[in-house]
Design an enzyme around this catalytic site. Structure first.
Site, mmCIF file in Angstrom:
data_model
loop_
_atom_site.group_PDB
_atom_site.id
_atom_site.type_symbol
_atom_site.label_atom_id
_atom_site.label_comp_id
_atom_site.label_asym_id
_atom_site.label_seq_id
_atom_site.Cartn_x
_atom_site.Cartn_y
_atom_site.Cartn_z
ATOM 1 N N LYS A 1 27.834 -55.725 -6.316
ATOM 2 C CA LYS A 1 28.643 -54.561 -5.936
ATOM 3 C C LYS A 1 30.130 -54.861 -6.079
ATOM 4 O O LYS A 1 30.970 -54.053 -5.700
ATOM 5 C CB LYS A 1 28.336 -54.158 -4.493
ATOM 6 C CG LYS A 1 26.941 -53.539 -4.310
ATOM 7 C CD LYS A 1 26.768 -53.077 -2.886
ATOM 8 C CE LYS A 1 25.326 -52.917 -2.483
ATOM 9 N NZ LYS A 1 24.743 -51.651 -2.926
ATOM 10 N N GLN B 1 29.359 -52.951 1.401
ATOM 11 C CA GLN B 1 30.259 -51.921 0.878
ATOM 12 C C GLN B 1 31.722 -52.260 1.108
ATOM 13 O O GLN B 1 32.575 -51.968 0.281
ATOM 14 C CB GLN B 1 29.954 -50.560 1.547
ATOM 15 C CG GLN B 1 28.616 -49.965 1.178
ATOM 16 C CD GLN B 1 28.500 -49.625 -0.293
ATOM 17 O OE1 GLN B 1 29.483 -49.377 -0.996
ATOM 18 N NE2 GLN B 1 27.280 -49.631 -0.802
ATOM 19 N N CYS C 1 18.967 -45.068 1.029
ATOM 20 C CA CYS C 1 18.436 -46.087 1.930
ATOM 21 C C CYS C 1 18.933 -45.901 3.353
ATOM 22 O O CYS C 1 19.310 -46.870 4.030
ATOM 23 C CB CYS C 1 18.773 -47.498 1.442
ATOM 24 S SG CYS C 1 18.077 -47.870 -0.152
ATOM 25 N N HIS D 1 22.454 -49.146 6.605
ATOM 26 C CA HIS D 1 21.579 -49.189 5.430
ATOM 27 C C HIS D 1 20.225 -49.747 5.899
ATOM 28 O O HIS D 1 20.180 -50.550 6.830
ATOM 29 C CB HIS D 1 22.224 -50.136 4.412
ATOM 30 C CG HIS D 1 21.577 -50.163 3.067
ATOM 31 N ND1 HIS D 1 20.449 -50.891 2.803
ATOM 32 C CD2 HIS D 1 21.927 -49.563 1.898
ATOM 33 C CE1 HIS D 1 20.132 -50.738 1.524
ATOM 34 N NE2 HIS D 1 21.008 -49.940 0.955
ATOM 35 N N ASP E 1 27.680 -56.251 8.048
ATOM 36 C CA ASP E 1 27.132 -55.958 6.733
ATOM 37 C C ASP E 1 28.330 -55.559 5.862
ATOM 38 O O ASP E 1 28.836 -54.445 5.961
ATOM 39 C CB ASP E 1 26.112 -54.831 6.840
ATOM 40 C CG ASP E 1 25.603 -54.382 5.477
ATOM 41 O OD1 ASP E 1 26.101 -54.909 4.453
ATOM 42 O OD2 ASP E 1 24.721 -53.514 5.437
HETATM 43 C C1 PLP Z 1 25.777 -50.992 3.382
HETATM 44 C C2 PLP Z 1 24.805 -51.756 2.549
HETATM 45 N N1 PLP Z 1 24.168 -52.805 3.066
HETATM 46 C C3 PLP Z 1 23.301 -53.530 2.371
HETATM 47 C C4 PLP Z 1 22.988 -53.222 1.066
HETATM 48 C C5 PLP Z 1 21.969 -54.045 0.342
HETATM 49 O O1 PLP Z 1 22.530 -54.734 -0.705
HETATM 50 P P1 PLP Z 1 21.585 -55.479 -1.759
HETATM 51 O O2 PLP Z 1 20.618 -54.458 -2.244
HETATM 52 O O3 PLP Z 1 22.543 -55.914 -2.816
HETATM 53 O O4 PLP Z 1 20.941 -56.608 -1.065
HETATM 54 C C6 PLP Z 1 23.614 -52.129 0.475
HETATM 55 C C7 PLP Z 1 23.278 -51.773 -0.920
HETATM 56 O O5 PLP Z 1 23.050 -50.643 -1.280
HETATM 57 C C8 PLP Z 1 24.542 -51.384 1.229
HETATM 58 O O6 PLP Z 1 25.154 -50.328 0.707
#
Ligand code: PLP
Lengths: 145, 413
Positions: free
Chosen positions: B227, B204, B367, B124, B201
């Site tokens: 999430k 998900q 993203c 991401h 990370d």
């Molecule tokens: C794999 C992954 N990492 C990081 C994020 C970022 O999360 P947040 O926007 O809640 O900080 C997301 C959110 O879409 C994600 O899917």
């Protein structure tokens, strides 16, 4: 609100058979635009003779609304002076803000995009080609009302 | 307790509120954010209504109560991911801030010019851009691990990417585009063999599979409350104590200091050293309620439910003509998250038309722009599932997908 407001027949037609689509052999002005949110890309090619747009083409990748809108834009610009182009741009922006735009009736099928205002998330799609073109048309210096 | 999605659905007020044109909400954008159960919404409201005060400061009753609840939430999180110490849990604004925190502190201290960070091709943006920014600041190098043809992390390639300069492996537990679940144990083991740290990370992965930081021995874990049924504006960074004590603080301000003089300061102990300023107290307390709700359902039941959905979805989706799936096509080591395109129809059009049937899916680049280039597409639609989703919703999705054509091709002669 109906989905048909968005997918008006003329819009679908322009999407399925975009006019002036494809990169021409030569051009005077080329601009590229991108919608960073969805990844849509567009390139616009203008041929200008004696201050008049004699040809306008585009190519790129996009959703039905952005492709159809670009197609309509190319049709509505051909034969116009750069001053008139600025006016068309301002008019179309006005239409997409949900305001009344009498002149838009005259610009190819531009008026069909009125329904897009009911789908705020798609307004950006409809404006992609037009916003891109704005970058290529130098400001006339006078302020459009 | 039996796992009953219909009953679970009834716990979420949004589903009663969002019936449109007689159609129930089919919410399939859980990869972006999830809906909230009544207990979470109530927790936030109750706290503001009856017990609100600041944390760590007041001597008075309200502040003591708020502090106790806030710190109890930290314990709930520590317990949920099996952390050894509660002080290894740092509350942030979200996964994004958690990762930025690591880049700014651990990164700035330990990852210098020529040092290397290993990433996957399917991170991401929030697990890429902080490292690209570090690259600009310190001259660190980013090294990308290849994917296999079926969109899994190529572990052989990963092994070959380590060098004496490798300082960190920053990798997603589960891809938000492909649904791929990475071999976390294998990654942590390889990294540690090479003397590198691992940042997972978990944005998900954690909501759907939980996480065991001690079992995997990972060094950093980032995830977001929103999430996993909790409020927005709250995230977690798990950081091993041994690292936390060695690195500089992140932001400066209240709470993170021990002593301030006009010419200097000393930092507070963990985890407060990394929590400058008044935190999202109500959000954190409600987040703990979300975790308790998930624990009440049972993570093993959630995993079983989603794996059933995954099998059914793959079966139905892959047998649909014109359905292009991006990601692993077998149910093993993948989550219930499906990126797709349908018959040359742009994902925006797909999403607009599905929206009319009250089906919420994501459309766009998710993203992950570089990955989109790898996939050779500008955008995809994405359907992602969670505890309240049911098999029937996959059928509804497919039925409505077929409508897309009707809208977009009818003018062709
Ligand atoms: C794999 C992954 N990492 C990081 C994020 C970022 O999360 P947040 O926007 O809640 O900080 C997301 C959110 O879409 C994600 O899917």
């Amino acid at each position: 609100m109906q989905l048909d407001d968005l997918y008006r027949e003329v819009i679908v037609d322009h999407y399925n058979r975009p006019r002036n689509f494809g990169r021409p052999e030569k051009w005077d002005i080329m601009v590229e635009g991108k919608n960073p949110v969805c990844g849509d890309e567009i390139a616009i090619y203008l041929t200008v003779k004696d201050d008049i747009v004699s040809e306008c083409h585009f190519d790129g990748k996009g959703c039905s609304i952005s492709i159809a809108s670009a197609s309509v834009m190319t049709e509505s610009l051909i034969g116009k002076s750069l001053d008139e182009v600025r006016l068309v741009l301002a008019d179309f922006n006005q239409l997409l803000r949900g305001e009344v735009c009498q002149r838009c009736e005259q610009y190819s099928d531009a008026i069909a995009f009125q329904g897009v205002t009911k789908f705020p998330v798609r307004v950006k799609c409809a404006l992609l080609a037009w916003k891109t073109l704005e970058g290529a048309i130098p400001d006339s210096g006078t302020h459009q009302a | 307790m039996t796992f009953d999605p219909t009953k679970i659905r009834a716990d979420f007020p949004i589903f009663a509120a969002q019936v449109r044109n007689g159609r129930e909400l089919v919410y399939l954008d859980n990869g972006a954010t999830t809906q909230k159960p009544g207990v979470v919404i109530d927790a936030e409201r109750d706290f503001y209504s009856t017990e609100y005060g600041t944390v760590h400061r007041g001597i008075y009753h309200l502040s003591a109560v708020a502090t106790a609840q806030y710190e109890a939430a930290r314990e709930t999180v520590a317990d949920f991911i099996n952390a050894r110490l509660t002080k290894e849990i740092i509350f942030t604004r979200g996964a994004t801030e958690s990762i930025n925190l690591v880049a700014r502190t651990f990164g700035d201290r330990f990852i210098g010019k020529g040092d290397e960070i290993i990433l996957s091709e399917f991170e991401h943006h929030s697990n890429m851009v902080p490292w690209l920014m570090l690259q600009e600041r310190t001259g660190a190098r980013l090294v990308y691990v290849r994917s296999t043809p079926d969109w899994r992390l190529d572990m052989i390639d990963l092994r070959s990417k380590f060098s004496s300069r490798t300082k960190l492996v920053a990798i997603t537990g589960m891809s938000n585009v492909l649904g791929t679940i990475n071999d976390i144990d294998g990654i942590c083991q390889l990294a540690h063999e090479h003397g590198a740290r691992v940042l997972m990370d978990g944005a998900q992965l954690v909501p759907h599979f939980g996480f065991d930081v001690r079992g995997t021995d990972c060094d950093f874990l980032a995830f977001s409350s929103h999430k996993m049924l909790g409020p927005t504006g709250v995230g977690v960074l798990y950081m091993k104590q041994e690292i936390g004590v060695e690195i500089p603080p992140y932001q400066g301000g209240g709470d993170m200091i021990e002593n301030v003089r006009y010419d200097g300061f000393t930092t507070n102990e963990l985890p407060y050293k990394f929590e400058a300023g008044t935190p999202n107290i109500a959000g954190v307390i409600a987040f703990a309620k979300a975790i308790e709700y998930l624990q009440g359902l049972g993570m093993e039941n959630i995993i079983a439910h989603e794996s059933e959905l995954t099998e059914y979805a793959l079966d139905r989706l892959l047998s649909t003509e014109g359905f292009e799936l991006y990601g692993p096509k077998t149910p093993k080591h993948r989550g219930a998250l499906f990126s797709f395109n349908y018959k040359d129809i742009h994902s925006h059009d797909v999403a607009s038309i599905l929206d009319f049937a009250n089906i919420a899916v994501r459309a766009g680049h998710h993203c992950a722009q570089p990955l989109m280039q790898r996939l050779g597409v500008n955008s995809t639609a994405r359907a992602s599932f969670y505890v309240y989703n049911q098999k029937e919703e996959i059928d509804i999705l497919l039925e409505s997908l077929k409508q897309c054509e009707r809208f977009l091709k009818h003018a062709v002669g």
